[in-house]
Scaffold this motif. Structure first.
Motif, PDB file in Angstrom:
ATOM      1  N   SER A  65      -1.847  -7.025  -1.430  1.00  0.00           N
ATOM      2  CA  SER A  65      -1.668  -5.572  -1.332  1.00  0.00           C
ATOM      3  C   SER A  65      -0.180  -5.275  -1.419  1.00  0.00           C
ATOM      4  O   SER A  65       0.470  -4.971  -0.423  1.00  0.00           O
ATOM      5  N   PRO A  66       0.396  -5.368  -2.632  1.00  0.00           N
ATOM      6  CA  PRO A  66       1.842  -5.196  -2.780  1.00  0.00           C
ATOM      7  C   PRO A  66       2.276  -3.761  -2.499  1.00  0.00           C
ATOM      8  O   PRO A  66       1.523  -2.807  -2.689  1.00  0.00           O
ATOM      9  N   SER A  67       3.554  -3.632  -2.051  1.00  0.00           N
ATOM     10  CA  SER A  67       4.047  -2.287  -1.719  1.00  0.00           C
ATOM     11  C   SER A  67       5.513  -2.081  -2.107  1.00  0.00           C
ATOM     12  O   SER A  67       5.961  -0.940  -2.188  1.00  0.00           O
ATOM     13  N   ASP A 100       6.380  -0.859 -11.655  1.00  0.00           N
ATOM     14  CA  ASP A 100       5.059  -1.438 -11.460  1.00  0.00           C
ATOM     15  C   ASP A 100       5.219  -2.902 -11.055  1.00  0.00           C
ATOM     16  O   ASP A 100       6.324  -3.404 -10.914  1.00  0.00           O
ATOM     17  N   HIS A 101       4.091  -3.597 -10.860  1.00  0.00           N
ATOM     18  CA  HIS A 101       4.179  -4.995 -10.429  1.00  0.00           C
ATOM     19  C   HIS A 101       3.578  -5.918 -11.490  1.00  0.00           C
ATOM     20  O   HIS A 101       2.868  -6.882 -11.183  1.00  0.00           O
ATOM     21  N   SER A 161       9.050  -7.739  -7.034  1.00  0.00           N
ATOM     22  CA  SER A 161       7.707  -7.281  -6.703  1.00  0.00           C
ATOM     23  C   SER A 161       6.763  -8.469  -6.550  1.00  0.00           C
ATOM     24  O   SER A 161       7.120  -9.608  -6.817  1.00  0.00           O
ATOM     25  N   ALA A 162       5.546  -8.181  -6.145  1.00  0.00           N
ATOM     26  CA  ALA A 162       4.560  -9.248  -5.938  1.00  0.00           C
ATOM     27  C   ALA A 162       4.015  -9.779  -7.251  1.00  0.00           C
ATOM     28  O   ALA A 162       3.440 -10.866  -7.302  1.00  0.00           O
ATOM     29  N   ASP A 215       8.731  -9.980   2.390  1.00  0.00           N
ATOM     30  CA  ASP A 215       7.722  -9.123   3.015  1.00  0.00           C
ATOM     31  C   ASP A 215       6.396  -9.866   2.935  1.00  0.00           C
ATOM     32  O   ASP A 215       5.724  -9.880   1.908  1.00  0.00           O
ATOM     33  N   SER A 216       6.035 -10.510   4.049  1.00  0.00           N
ATOM     34  CA  SER A 216       4.876 -11.408   4.061  1.00  0.00           C
ATOM     35  C   SER A 216       3.597 -10.625   4.352  1.00  0.00           C
ATOM     36  O   SER A 216       3.638  -9.557   4.971  1.00  0.00           O
ATOM     37  N   PRO A 217       2.445 -11.145   3.910  1.00  0.00           N
ATOM     38  CA  PRO A 217       1.173 -10.499   4.254  1.00  0.00           C
ATOM     39  C   PRO A 217       0.900 -10.632   5.763  1.00  0.00           C
ATOM     40  O   PRO A 217       1.529 -11.419   6.462  1.00  0.00           O
TER      41      PRO A 217
END
Length: 737
Positions: A582-584, A592-593, A623-624, A657-659
């Motif tokens: 769930s990238p942010s 975009d990612h 990005s992710a 930024d980890s899940p």
């Protein structure tokens, strides 16, 4: 997955608490009163709701209650009745058993027998109105009316129920430090309450008298039987004594002897009396014999004996001879012995000498006769005394058993006399009939109801509501596992507190707050960034990940803010979006990612194409990338470690930024590759038990946790009361003075 297993080698390497922490020290915690006030304030609506509900319930219940009237009679219970007969004195001294006595009396006042007696005396057993007054509607056959009356067969059952009803509505209240007892009865009928209270007191006095009379009658009957038995024993012992005395010919004479209690009759043996008399006579005879023997020895010297000298006849003869001898001597001066007148006088003198000799011989014979008679009498008395001595000794030997029988007679007579005296006393005491219980105040018909009391019931309902509300509030507080205060991060979770972040106002994004360098959010993350500088030997960790227990706890905001603070400190910083599910981060950069972390993990080595600048915040972001089918499989290889090494060649700090931890393997895999983890905990939004479980997963991955960040913190909801502020906004125009 093999790489994860290889990292599970020990417990979590938790960093020591940073020296600059904003949580209050345990010694500085507010008082328990402030904690209670905080709980009451937090759950005030629950407490108010419970209180209002209880007050309304009390009001409704009071209005629906039937008025009750209480009548009270006062009685005095003395320790013991005054003794009119005066056997032991007028008043009895107080003993240590008084409390036991009075407790017994209070129990008798509440006894089943007394209640049933009152019910029977007032004819309540067969009165339907009585049972209707107390709403007794029993299906028992004893309460089935037949022609308006209860059946006779169920009277015993009705009497038991009537007594139970009376006991339930009567109260016994002793007056402290006195002998007064209040007997109160409560019912819906004031006149009935007064009747029951007065009847209760009267019947208690009557039953007390009856118990005393029964006890006296029982005692008299018992004493009478014991008297008859003791009289029979006394008669048997007396007959045994007389028979033994007759058989042994023991004769004792009564003699009067004085004593302290008056003249008493004692017995003495006739042998002893005879021996005493003969002993006295023997002493007199011995004295007489000695006296006679002395006279006899003196009489052996002719006329020189005392008896001869005291004899009147001899003295007359001797006086006459002396006169004649004087006359003869006068004649011999003038005449010769042959002179007739002289011869005549000489003849008279010779005749007097013979008469004197005869008298002296007679006196000597009398003295000797008296001596012989005294010796004989003494010998006879001595023989008789010796005989009586032997008889007395034999009598003493035979009197041993006689004395045993005599002692038994005396003992039985003493027991009989004592029982007879006690029997007379019991008879007099039983006839007097003095009661130790008296009525002090009779029960009057109450004019006002004793219950319900509106004010008292509302007060009780109010207190009950407050208590119930407080109980519910404390229960809710104990069930609430949310972390509401920065100090609980370390106390509940065991994490060093890096800092707390205030909640962003509604309608404002975290990025807008970060762009405003005077915002509270910037101040908070500056403090967190400062505390991070004390977690490693080289200051702020070069590579770190930010994670949380579940989504939407503020971990992405924390990662963005830390990257911003590092960039503003002049450090080359890159923010990597490690949440490939769930990238942010790409939303913050307006891109975009399509290219990002997942591309590099899949084999794309061109990092420059995977990043994008965030010029307004001063750092670079990655990005992710495209969402992979299984993000955990990409993280299990060594590509993440390669990425970190390459990024650290170009940047001073790498922030990932980890899940979230729960339910995913991504966060532990990322945490095992970086220097450590910053753990975000949502204030008032996450259960501490769930956070502990997530921390356990990180510890199993051998991840180092630098500390926790309390996000979305609201000072007014803190556990330690109002005014728990951290100084954010100090000196600003909109800050409150």
């Amino acid at each position: 997955m093999n790489l994860i297993s290889s990292n599970l080698v020990g417990p979590a390497a938790f960093a020591p608490p940073p020296p600059a922490t904003v949580s209050p020290a345990p010694a500085d915690r507010p008082s328990i009163i402030r904690q209670y006030l905080r709980i009451a304030t937090r759950w005030r609506w629950v407490i108010i709701g419970a209180t209002v509900a209880c007050v309304l319930l009390g009001l409704v219940a009071t209005l629906l209650m039937t008025p009750k009237y209480t009548a009270t009679a006062t009685v005095e219970i003395a320790r013991e009745a005054n003794k009119v007969a005066g056997f032991q004195g007028v008043e009895r001294e107080t003993t240590s058993f008084d409390q036991e006595f009075y407790q017994t009396q209070y129990g008798l006042l509440k006894s089943r027998a007394l209640s049933e007696r009152v019910a029977a005396q007032l004819r309540l057993v067969d009165d339907p109105k009585f049972y209707q007054l107390f709403n007794v509607a029993s299906e028992h056959p004893a309460f089935r009316l037949a022609n308006g009356r209860y059946p006779t067969s169920g009277r015993a059952e009705r009497q038991r129920i009537a007594g139970a009803i009376l006991r339930q509505n009567v109260s016994i209240s002793p007056t402290r430090l006195s002998r007064l007892v209040d007997i109160s009865f409560t019912s819906a009928d004031p006149g009935f309450s007064a009747r029951i209270a007065n009847a209760w007191a009267d019947n208690f006095i009557q039953t007390n008298l009856e118990r005393k009379l029964q006890a006296t009658s029982y005692g008299r009957n018992l004493l009478q039987r014991q008297l008859a038995l003791q009289k029979e024993r006394l008669d048997d012992s007396q007959r045994q004594l007389v028979d033994y005395a007759s058989a042994q010919q023991i004769i004792n004479l009564p003699a009067q002897g004085g004593g302290t209690g008056g003249p008493t009759t004692v017995e003495r043996s006739i042998v002893a009396d005879d021996l005493a008399a003969l002993n006295a006579a023997l002493a007199q005879a011995t004295a007489a014999r000695i006296q006679a023997e002395a006279r006899a020895q003196q009489d052996g010297r002719a006329g020189a004996s005392v008896e001869a000298l005291r004899n009147q006849a001899i003295n007359s003869l001797r006086q006459r001879r002396a006169e004649l001898a004087a006359e003869y001597q006068r004649l011999m001066v003038q005449f010769e012995p042959g002179y007739p007148a002289a011869q005549a006088i000489q003849n008279q003198i010779d005749q007097l000498d013979r008469s004197i000799a005869r008298e002296e011989a007679r006196v000597l014979g009398s003295v000797q006769a008296d001596h012989r008679e005294a010796v004989q009498r003494e010998n006879a008395l001595q023989a008789r005394v010796n005989q009586l001595k032997a008889s007395y000794l034999d009598d003493r030997r035979r009197s041993i058993q006689y004395n045993i029988y005599q002692q038994e007679v005396d003992t039985n007579r003493a027991l009989y006399d004592g029982l007879l005296q006690r029997y007379k006393e019991v008879g007099v005491a039983g006839g007097v009939g003095v009661n130790n219980i008296s009525v002090v105040d009779g029960a009057d018909v109450p004019q006002r109801p004793s219950s319900p009391r509106l004010f008292l019931n509302l007060l009780i309902a109010l207190l009950a509501g407050l208590g119930l509300g407080a109980l519910i509030a404390f229960a809710l507080e104990q069930m609430d596992e949310a972390i509401a205060d920065p100090a609980e991060v370390e106390r509940r979770l065991g994490l060093p507190l890096l800092g707390s972040v205030p909640k962003v106002a509604d309608g404002t994004s975290p990025r807008q707050e970060l762009l405003d360098r005077k915002s509270d959010l910037v101040d908070a993350y500056l403090a967190i960034n400062t505390n991070l500088g004390f977690t490693t030997e080289h200051g702020v960790p070069r590579s770190l990940s930010v994670t949380s227990t579940r989504p939407a706890e503020g971990k992405s905001t924390t990662a963005l803010a830390l990257a911003t603070m590092l960039a503003r400190a002049g450090k080359r910083t890159i923010l990597v979006d490690g949440d490939m599910r769930s990238p942010s981060v790409h939303h913050l950069g307006g891109v975009d990612h399509e290219k990002g972390l997942s591309n590099f993990l899949a084999g794309d080595d061109n990092i420059d194409t995977l990043t994008f600048p965030m010029s307004d915040l001063g750092f670079v972001a990655m990005s992710a990338g495209p969402i992979p089918p299984n993000a955990a499989e990409l993280l299990t290889g060594n590509r993440l470690s390669v990425l970190l090494d390459r990024l650290l060649e170009c940047f001073d700090h790498v922030v990932i930024d980890s899940p979230p931890v729960m339910g995913l393997a991504d966060a532990p895999l990322i945490a095992s590759r970086v220097e450590g983890v910053v753990y975000a905990v949502e204030s008032h939004g996450i259960r501490s038990s769930l956070v502990k479980t997530a921390l356990g997963r990180l510890a199993a991955a051998n991840a180092r946790i630098f500390g926790g960040v309390l996000t979305k913190f609201e000072a007014r909801k803190a556990h330690y009361g109002y005014g728990y502020e951290y100084g954010y906004g100090y000196g600003r125009k909109d800050a409150k003075a």
